[in-house]
Design a protein around this motif. Sequence first.
Motif, PDB file in Angstrom:
ATOM      1  N   VAL A 198       0.871  -1.178   0.000  1.00 42.64           N
ATOM      2  CA  VAL A 198       0.000   0.000   0.000  1.00 42.64           C
ATOM      3  C   VAL A 198       0.906   1.226   0.000  1.00 42.64           C
ATOM      4  O   VAL A 198       1.710   1.413   0.918  1.00 42.64           O
ATOM      5  N   ALA A 199       0.803   2.041  -1.045  1.00 46.47           N
ATOM      6  CA  ALA A 199       1.662   3.227  -1.155  1.00 46.47           C
ATOM      7  C   ALA A 199       1.149   4.315  -0.220  1.00 46.47           C
ATOM      8  O   ALA A 199      -0.058   4.565  -0.150  1.00 46.47           O
ATOM      9  N   GLU A 200       2.090   4.959   0.499  1.00 47.17           N
ATOM     10  CA  GLU A 200       1.669   6.029   1.418  1.00 47.17           C
ATOM     11  C   GLU A 200       1.170   7.255   0.657  1.00 47.17           C
ATOM     12  O   GLU A 200       0.345   8.013   1.144  1.00 47.17           O
ATOM     13  N   MET A 201       1.717   7.454  -0.518  1.00 53.78           N
ATOM     14  CA  MET A 201       1.348   8.637  -1.316  1.00 53.78           C
ATOM     15  C   MET A 201       1.561   8.325  -2.788  1.00 53.78           C
ATOM     16  O   MET A 201       2.347   7.455  -3.137  1.00 53.78           O
ATOM     17  N   CYS A 202       0.875   9.075  -3.625  1.00 57.42           N
ATOM     18  CA  CYS A 202       1.045   8.945  -5.072  1.00 57.42           C
ATOM     19  C   CYS A 202       0.548  10.248  -5.683  1.00 57.42           C
ATOM     20  O   CYS A 202      -0.648  10.553  -5.618  1.00 57.42           O
ATOM     21  N   GLY A 203       1.451  11.026  -6.254  1.00 54.29           N
ATOM     22  CA  GLY A 203       1.064  12.347  -6.781  1.00 54.29           C
ATOM     23  C   GLY A 203       0.087  12.257  -7.934  1.00 54.29           C
ATOM     24  O   GLY A 203      -0.889  13.025  -8.002  1.00 54.29           O
ATOM     25  N   TYR A 213      11.712   4.501 -11.969  1.00 54.11           N
ATOM     26  CA  TYR A 213      11.487   3.076 -11.688  1.00 54.11           C
ATOM     27  C   TYR A 213      10.756   3.035 -10.348  1.00 54.11           C
ATOM     28  O   TYR A 213      11.272   3.486  -9.334  1.00 54.11           O
ATOM     29  N   GLU A 214       9.530   2.514 -10.373  1.00 58.25           N
ATOM     30  CA  GLU A 214       8.705   2.585  -9.154  1.00 58.25           C
ATOM     31  C   GLU A 214       8.732   1.311  -8.314  1.00 58.25           C
ATOM     32  O   GLU A 214       8.467   0.212  -8.813  1.00 58.25           O
ATOM     33  N   ARG A 215       9.014   1.518  -7.042  1.00 61.91           N
ATOM     34  CA  ARG A 215       8.780   0.507  -6.018  1.00 61.91           C
ATOM     35  C   ARG A 215       7.295   0.134  -6.077  1.00 61.91           C
ATOM     36  O   ARG A 215       6.441   0.998  -6.288  1.00 61.91           O
ATOM     37  N   GLY A 216       6.969  -1.126  -5.920  1.00 64.67           N
ATOM     38  CA  GLY A 216       5.548  -1.526  -5.912  1.00 64.67           C
ATOM     39  C   GLY A 216       5.058  -1.943  -7.278  1.00 64.67           C
ATOM     40  O   GLY A 216       4.329  -2.918  -7.417  1.00 64.67           O
ATOM     41  N   ASN A 240       5.029   5.468 -16.729  1.00 63.83           N
ATOM     42  CA  ASN A 240       5.018   6.596 -17.676  1.00 63.83           C
ATOM     43  C   ASN A 240       5.214   7.934 -16.977  1.00 63.83           C
ATOM     44  O   ASN A 240       5.613   8.917 -17.625  1.00 63.83           O
ATOM     45  N   ALA A 241       4.887   7.996 -15.695  1.00 64.75           N
ATOM     46  CA  ALA A 241       5.044   9.247 -14.944  1.00 64.75           C
ATOM     47  C   ALA A 241       4.973   8.928 -13.463  1.00 64.75           C
ATOM     48  O   ALA A 241       4.366   7.927 -13.064  1.00 64.75           O
ATOM     49  N   CYS A 242       5.567   9.781 -12.665  1.00 65.24           N
ATOM     50  CA  CYS A 242       5.497   9.627 -11.205  1.00 65.24           C
ATOM     51  C   CYS A 242       5.464  11.030 -10.598  1.00 65.24           C
ATOM     52  O   CYS A 242       6.424  11.797 -10.738  1.00 65.24           O
TER      53      CYS A 242
HETATM   54  N1  LIG Z   1       5.416   3.449  -6.223  1.00 62.71           N
HETATM   55  C1  LIG Z   1       5.447   4.439  -5.205  1.00 62.71           C
HETATM   56  C2  LIG Z   1       4.126   5.096  -4.939  1.00 62.71           C
HETATM   57  C3  LIG Z   1       3.436   5.653  -6.160  1.00 62.71           C
HETATM   58  C4  LIG Z   1       4.069   6.931  -6.726  1.00 62.71           C
HETATM   59  C5  LIG Z   1       3.282   7.487  -7.852  1.00 62.71           C
HETATM   60  N2  LIG Z   1       3.209   6.817  -9.062  1.00 62.71           N
HETATM   61  C6  LIG Z   1       3.282   8.988  -7.979  1.00 62.71           C
HETATM   62  O1  LIG Z   1       2.710   9.495  -8.975  1.00 62.71           O
HETATM   63  O2  LIG Z   1       3.742   9.671  -7.084  1.00 62.71           O
HETATM   64  C7  LIG Z   1       5.989   3.866  -3.894  1.00 62.71           C
HETATM   65  O3  LIG Z   1       5.707   2.708  -3.551  1.00 62.71           O
HETATM   66  O4  LIG Z   1       6.718   4.573  -3.213  1.00 62.71           O
END
Ligand SMILES: N[C@@H](CCC[C@H](N)C(=O)O)C(=O)O
Length: 311
Positions: free
Chosen positions: A100-105, A242-245, A251-253
Amino acid sequence: MSDVEIAVEKYHGAGNDFLVVSEAAASGDRAATEGSREDTADAPVGDRFAFTADRCDRETGLSHPDSDRTGADGVLFLAVDGEATPPRVEMTHVQPDGSVAEMCGNGVRCAALWGARELGLGVDEPADVVVVTPAGDRPSTVDDAGDHATVTVGMGRPSFAPWDVPLAPDHTTPLVEETVEGLTVTAVNTGVPHAVAFVDDVSAVDLEAVAPPVRHADAFPEGTNVVLAAPDDAGGFDQRTYERGVEGETNACGTGAVAVGAVARRRGLVGDEWVTVRPPGGPLEVRVTDDASFLRGPAEREFQTTLALQR
Ligand SMILES: N[C@@H](CCC[C@H](N)C(=O)O)C(=O)O
């Protein structure tokens, strides 16, 4: 066991895509307003983790004629409180690996648009919506809440403090421009941890090869997202993450874009102004000051469909 039908929507923010499940259906609220209580049960999705792994798979996950991508980068389980002023949307972001991600922009922008649409707000004038995440409240403003909106989010204060990132206990000072597993990175938390590497050309780096050792490095006990950044010719920055999870490039973070802004400001490359950060999925605007940060960008609704689940 019985079959229940649930409504699932798909949203994306600059190509970072999410399935959206309304938790209102869990309490029957939505069913009551739509007059279809029989079609829903007490919880729309029993096992959120299995549902997310299954429907987000890029080969075999949820597909739809109105979307050019199968699967998704995660599932946003959302519940709106329209009685609050401004309205509040509680967001639980489950990722394909079961975390479960704490945040996601980008997810927050999609959640804010979803909340505005649920309440019929943001069409004639901008709507304020607070998105509630495990990392804290994220005040958002939704402009033009049709299927394509622009959403501005207050992202909180980026922190380089080792206990906030978090870094391993032997790190008592910020990790700035240090080589971790072959990549020179600066660690910052913008709601979730990021290791940001400034390089000459983001497209020249084999991200899928260099990122995993950093993502799992001992320095980051909870893991980290790995971000590449390079100044462009227009005063902004190219970005890849490169995203954790997700355990791969997205494509964007959004938190990653803010991390680029925070590290660029720390390096003296930018001041307090808005700057453009360009991930592969399209431009995002970020602004970082001493005690705050902001993210502005698109949020789009792709489709709604109905899924039959066995419970
Ligand atoms: N994968 C991240 C959380 C998601 C980030 C996201 N895609 C964004 O837009 O900020 C994590 O597990 O830290």
